[in-house]
Scaffold this active site. Structure first.
Site, PDB file in Angstrom:
ATOM      1  N   TYR A   1     -53.697  30.565 -42.844  1.00 16.67           N
ATOM      2  CA  TYR A   1     -53.771  29.775 -44.087  1.00 16.67           C
ATOM      3  C   TYR A   1     -54.311  30.635 -45.235  1.00 16.67           C
ATOM      4  CZ  TYR A   1     -53.660  25.376 -46.658  1.00 16.67           C
ATOM      5  OH  TYR A   1     -53.352  24.377 -47.565  1.00 16.67           O
TER       6      TYR A   1
ATOM      7  N   LYS B   1     -57.738  25.407 -51.698  1.00 22.45           N
ATOM      8  CA  LYS B   1     -57.849  23.975 -51.382  1.00 22.45           C
ATOM      9  C   LYS B   1     -59.317  23.524 -51.422  1.00 22.45           C
ATOM     10  CE  LYS B   1     -53.498  22.771 -50.528  1.00 22.45           C
ATOM     11  NZ  LYS B   1     -52.746  22.015 -51.547  1.00 22.45           N
TER      12      LYS B   1
END
Ligand code: NAD
Length: 258
Positions: free
Chosen positions: A159, A166
């Protein structure tokens, strides 16, 4: 909708982030529409239009507008159109993320300053910009929603730079919720479980991430865009009144497992 507090009848909503019918934003838009909302939807550019247009048609969207959050003035034009046509807005969904491929595929430590800044701008700051433009149209209150992922809080393999991006998005949700509470504007992130979409295919070895998510999910079932949509429709409705600043996990319990 039997109970009017759950209904979005006569509500006006903006949905940014439909790439095609598999987008999380498409699932949300369907649920908003089913609950009775009028929708304005956007498309990234002329290349995206043939994929977004059928989705907008099926939704009977009142407006289909171009919106690349990187193009100066385009976001402003979207809100000008909404001001002209509706004169108000009740909710918006930001379902947008981007990172340059090489930066996304490298470990965070190796990402470039330019790649990091671009990912942060498109995937996080655009939510703040969009929300600010929405404020004058939300004089009766409203709901601002964005889509996050568990990788904001815990290290999820591959990720990479989207983790801190995020995390910043989720933190922005909380700060905005606090500062907009006196206007009755509520702010949320839906932390969605892993779903095969166009953006997700940019993550290195996404199939492995999906398999790992399935294994870690108590029921063994991944979530779908329609399920995410039902959560978003609830958050946009008056029934969600007491909630704000929440990171709402829509992942079949994936996040509770050690
Ligand atoms: P998607 O590819 O269908 O949607 C991503 C959208 O971002 C596209 O519509 C694209 O046009 C838009 N976008 C990218 N750059 C833009 C720009 N400059 N201006 C305007 N729009 C731009 O993929 P998705 O998975 O539905 O992604 C939606 C959101 O959900 C993203 O924020 C993503 O990080 C998040 N999310 C996805 C998953 C998943 O597993 N698919 C899980 C959790 C969170």
């Amino acid at each position: 909708m039997p109970n009017s507090e759950y209904s979005l009848k006569s509500k006006k909503g903006l949905v940014v982030g439909i790439a095609n019918s598999h987008s999380i934003a498409a699932g949300c838009a369907n649920a908003f529409r089913k609950a009775g909302a009028d929708l304005a939807v956007t498309y990234l550019n002329e290349h995206a239009l043939p994929f977004v247009s059928p989705v907008a048609g099926a939704l009977k969207a009142s407006m289909l507008l171009p919106c690349d959050v990187r193009e100066p003035g385009q976001l402003e034009c979207v809100f000008e159109e909404i001001a002209d046509k509706w004169g108000r807005l009740d909710f918006l969904l930001h379902s947008v993320a981007f990172a340059p491929r090489e930066d996304l595929h490298n470990h965070l430590i190796d990402c470039t300053p330019e790649g990091f800044a671009l990912a942060m701008d498109v995937s996080c700051h655009s939510f703040i910009r969009m929300s600010k433009l929405a404020l004058p149209l939300m004089s009766d209150g409203g709901s601002l929603m964005t889509i996050s992922f568990y990788g904001a809080n815990k290290v999820v393999e591959n990720y990479n730079l989207m983790g801190p991006v995020k995390a910043a998005l989720e933190s922005s949700v909380k700060y905005m919720a606090a500062s907009l509470a006196d206007r009755n504007i509520r702010t949320f992130a839906i932390s969605a479980g892993a779903i095969r979409t166009r953006a997700a295919s940019g993550i290195d070895r996404f199939d492995e991430l999906l398999d790992a998510a399935r294994l870690q999910t108590p029921s063994g079932h991944l979530v779908g865009i329609d399920e995410i949509g039902r959560i978003a429709a609830f958050l946009a409705s008056e029934a969600a009144g007491p909630l704000t600043g929440s990171i709402v996990y829509a992942d079949n319990g994936f996040h509770i497992m050690a």
